[in-house]
Every structure is written in structure tokens, then in C-alpha cells.
Design a protein around this motif. Structure first.
Motif, PDB file in Angstrom:
ATOM      1  N   TRP A  47       6.727 -36.744  13.468  1.00  0.00           N
ATOM      2  CA  TRP A  47       6.260 -35.622  14.352  1.00  0.00           C
ATOM      3  C   TRP A  47       7.263 -34.234  14.546  1.00  0.00           C
ATOM      4  O   TRP A  47       8.274 -35.158  15.198  1.00  0.00           O
ATOM      5  CB  TRP A  47       5.944 -35.885  14.890  1.00  0.00           C
ATOM      6  CG  TRP A  47       6.478 -35.944  16.664  1.00  0.00           C
ATOM      7  CD1 TRP A  47       7.016 -36.992  17.483  1.00  0.00           C
ATOM      8  CD2 TRP A  47       6.262 -34.563  17.440  1.00  0.00           C
ATOM      9  NE1 TRP A  47       7.634 -36.797  18.049  1.00  0.00           N
ATOM     10  CE2 TRP A  47       7.119 -35.968  18.350  1.00  0.00           C
ATOM     11  CE3 TRP A  47       5.529 -33.247  17.717  1.00  0.00           C
ATOM     12  CZ2 TRP A  47       7.017 -34.406  19.956  1.00  0.00           C
ATOM     13  CZ3 TRP A  47       5.691 -32.682  18.374  1.00  0.00           C
ATOM     14  CH2 TRP A  47       6.728 -33.114  19.637  1.00  0.00           C
ATOM     15  N   ALA A  48       6.705 -32.960  14.229  1.00  0.00           N
ATOM     16  CA  ALA A  48       8.016 -32.164  14.571  1.00  0.00           C
ATOM     17  C   ALA A  48       7.592 -31.236  14.955  1.00  0.00           C
ATOM     18  O   ALA A  48       6.084 -31.059  15.113  1.00  0.00           O
ATOM     19  CB  ALA A  48       9.151 -32.229  13.049  1.00  0.00           C
ATOM     20  N   LEU A  49       8.687 -30.132  15.686  1.00  0.00           N
ATOM     21  CA  LEU A  49       7.501 -28.731  16.125  1.00  0.00           C
ATOM     22  C   LEU A  49       8.635 -27.673  15.472  1.00  0.00           C
ATOM     23  O   LEU A  49       9.970 -27.859  15.279  1.00  0.00           O
ATOM     24  CB  LEU A  49       8.310 -28.802  17.884  1.00  0.00           C
ATOM     25  CG  LEU A  49       7.177 -27.596  17.731  1.00  0.00           C
ATOM     26  CD1 LEU A  49       5.406 -27.753  17.895  1.00  0.00           C
ATOM     27  CD2 LEU A  49       7.568 -28.162  19.903  1.00  0.00           C
ATOM     28  N   SER A  56      11.046 -28.245  11.393  1.00  0.00           N
ATOM     29  CA  SER A  56      11.784 -28.498  12.060  1.00  0.00           C
ATOM     30  C   SER A  56      12.536 -28.127  13.205  1.00  0.00           C
ATOM     31  O   SER A  56      13.449 -28.530  13.603  1.00  0.00           O
ATOM     32  CB  SER A  56      12.042 -30.128  12.323  1.00  0.00           C
ATOM     33  OG  SER A  56      13.275 -29.644  10.953  1.00  0.00           O
ATOM     34  N   ASP A  57      12.683 -26.672  13.299  1.00  0.00           N
ATOM     35  CA  ASP A  57      13.889 -26.151  13.685  1.00  0.00           C
ATOM     36  C   ASP A  57      13.551 -26.423  15.216  1.00  0.00           C
ATOM     37  O   ASP A  57      14.401 -25.194  15.827  1.00  0.00           O
ATOM     38  CB  ASP A  57      13.351 -24.580  12.995  1.00  0.00           C
ATOM     39  CG  ASP A  57      12.329 -23.997  13.176  1.00  0.00           C
ATOM     40  OD1 ASP A  57      10.688 -24.123  13.476  1.00  0.00           O
ATOM     41  OD2 ASP A  57      12.597 -22.538  13.071  1.00  0.00           O
ATOM     42  N   CYS A  83       3.527 -21.207  17.049  1.00  0.00           N
ATOM     43  CA  CYS A  83       4.652 -22.866  16.094  1.00  0.00           C
ATOM     44  C   CYS A  83       3.637 -23.933  16.049  1.00  0.00           C
ATOM     45  O   CYS A  83       2.623 -23.450  15.670  1.00  0.00           O
ATOM     46  CB  CYS A  83       5.118 -23.270  17.670  1.00  0.00           C
ATOM     47  SG  CYS A  83       3.873 -24.340  18.692  1.00  0.00           S
ATOM     48  N   PHE A  84       4.851 -24.250  15.225  1.00  0.00           N
ATOM     49  CA  PHE A  84       3.255 -25.682  14.276  1.00  0.00           C
ATOM     50  C   PHE A  84       3.934 -27.121  14.381  1.00  0.00           C
ATOM     51  O   PHE A  84       5.125 -27.015  14.766  1.00  0.00           O
ATOM     52  CB  PHE A  84       3.995 -25.658  12.485  1.00  0.00           C
ATOM     53  CG  PHE A  84       3.257 -24.305  11.907  1.00  0.00           C
ATOM     54  CD1 PHE A  84       2.459 -24.055  11.559  1.00  0.00           C
ATOM     55  CD2 PHE A  84       4.278 -22.735  12.478  1.00  0.00           C
ATOM     56  CE1 PHE A  84       1.668 -22.659  11.074  1.00  0.00           C
ATOM     57  CE2 PHE A  84       3.233 -21.844  12.226  1.00  0.00           C
ATOM     58  CZ  PHE A  84       2.367 -21.888  11.146  1.00  0.00           C
ATOM     59  N   ILE A  85       2.962 -28.039  14.862  1.00  0.00           N
ATOM     60  CA  ILE A  85       2.599 -28.824  14.484  1.00  0.00           C
ATOM     61  C   ILE A  85       2.690 -30.282  13.056  1.00  0.00           C
ATOM     62  O   ILE A  85       1.902 -29.930  12.989  1.00  0.00           O
ATOM     63  CB  ILE A  85       2.850 -30.232  15.828  1.00  0.00           C
ATOM     64  CG1 ILE A  85       2.291 -29.231  16.783  1.00  0.00           C
ATOM     65  CG2 ILE A  85       2.775 -31.729  16.190  1.00  0.00           C
ATOM     66  CD1 ILE A  85       1.469 -30.070  18.064  1.00  0.00           C
ATOM     67  N   THR A  86       4.387 -31.210  12.722  1.00  0.00           N
ATOM     68  CA  THR A  86       4.019 -31.308  11.284  1.00  0.00           C
ATOM     69  C   THR A  86       4.089 -32.532  12.295  1.00  0.00           C
ATOM     70  O   THR A  86       4.846 -32.962  12.253  1.00  0.00           O
ATOM     71  CB  THR A  86       5.024 -30.905  10.963  1.00  0.00           C
ATOM     72  OG1 THR A  86       4.948 -29.703  10.597  1.00  0.00           O
ATOM     73  CG2 THR A  86       4.838 -31.770   9.376  1.00  0.00           C
TER      74      THR A  86
END
Length: 193
Positions: A47-49, A56-57, A83-86
Motif C-alpha cells: 500500500w502507498a499514500l 506514492s509521493d 490524497c489517494f490510498i493505493t
């Protein structure tokens, strides 16, 4: 257990691909329900934010093994507009399923979910919303719709094709239009019964 938006005073979370909550300094995400068939099918999750879908910055992609949830605190998200959670779910055969969800900043405004949550097969008037103010909002939305069905000279437009279409300039406005429509439909169903 159904997935419902878990908005905070800082961020609205409208996507339901998996459960998540974002505040000015923390992020929680839980994808256990989304990937309930993990045993024998999946190898690991990452996961990334980020500030954009798939980015993922803010937080780089992290391999969390077979954990179905994450929580991070000590972030500085107060200045973001979104913001996006991937999430990447890696299968044992090497294939990957990627899901991104968005949290948009409220910037002191009230979240669209403060009145009504419309989900897959259910409608819920959220806590703190009185029935009277709910119906007052439905009547306001109906009046706006009636105003939109009149041309500039005050004549009523006929036919389905002549009705003006609303086009949202952002996903947040689109949710607001859909919420108003759901409110009116819900009111009409309740009143007809």
C-alpha cells in the motif's frame, strides 16, 4: 458487514473499494472484506499514500505481507486538497490487482455524507440528522429541480429531452447532485407509503 464512508472532520471518503479513514495526521485502511479469499490465492499486499491515483509521493509503497489493514500516524495531511490510498494485491501466480481510493479535503465545509448514506441496496439517514431537516433539504432540492425545468422566460420545458442536464465540475459536486437526487427519491418513497 457493509462498507460505509468513514469521513472525518478533515477528509471525506466516498469510495467503497475498501474501508479507510483519513484525518489531518493519520490514515487507516482495511481491505479484509474486499479480499476475503486471500488464503491460497494471494502472496502479499502493498500500500502507498499519494497526491494522485497510483502515486506514492506521501508514503512509498510498503509490503505488509498478508495483513489486511494498516494504520499510520504522525503525518502532516492538513494542507492537502486530496490524497489517494493505493493498494496492490499480489496473487501467488504473480498477477496484481491495484485499487485506489480518494479522500478529499473538506476545508471547513460539511461532508456530503452528513445527511444521507446511499449504499448498495440501502439508504441511511446518518446520525445527528433530524427527520424534519432531512425533509426540508429534500424540499429545497425539489425546488431547485423545478427551477431548472423552467426556461429563462419562465416557461415550463416539455418532454424528457428538453430538460436541462446538470454537469458537475468535480467529483465532489457530482456526489452532491447524486445525494440531492437520492434525498428527493427517498422522500417521495416515504411519503407515498
Amino acid at each position: 458487514m457493509r462498507r460505509e464512508p468513514r469521513c472525518t472532520s478533515w477528509f471525506c471518503v466516498a469510495d467503497t473499494a475498501f474501508q479507510y479513514e483519513v484525518s489531518d495526521d493519520s490514515v487507516q485502511a482495511d481491505w479484509c472484506q474486499t479480499f476475503s479469499d486471500t488464503v491460497g490465492s494471494y502472496h502479499h499486499f502493498e500500500w502507498a499514500l499519494g497526491t494522485g491515483e497510483g502515486k506514492s509521493d506521501i508514503l512509498e509503497f510498503e509490503n505488509v505481507g498478508m495483513n489486511g489493514s494498516v494504520q499510520v500516524t504522525g503525518l502532516d495531511l492538513g494542507g492537502l486538497t486530496a490524497c489517494f490510498i493505493t493498494l496492490r494485491a499480489w496473487k501467488i501466480d504473480g498477477r496484481c490487482t491495484e485499487l485506489s481510493v480518494k479522500a478529499h479535503a473538506l476545508k471547513g465545509q460539511q461532508c456530503v455524507h452528513c445527511r444521507l448514506v446511499v449504499g448498495d441496496g440501502f439508504v441511511t439517514i446518518t446520525g445527528g440528522e433530524s427527520i424534519r431537516s432531512f425533509f426540508e433539504h429534500a424540499e429545497e432540492a425539489e425546488e431547485e429541480e423545478d427551477d431548472d425545468s423552467m426556461d429563462k422566460d419562465g416557461n415550463e420545458l416539455d418532454g424528457e429531452c428538453s430538460r436541462p442536464q446538470k454537469h458537475a465540475k468535480s467529483p465532489e459536486l457530482a456526489r452532491e447532485f447524486l445525494l440531492d437526487a437520492a434525498t428527493v427519491i427517498f422522500k417521495e418513497k416515504i411519503c407515498s407509503r
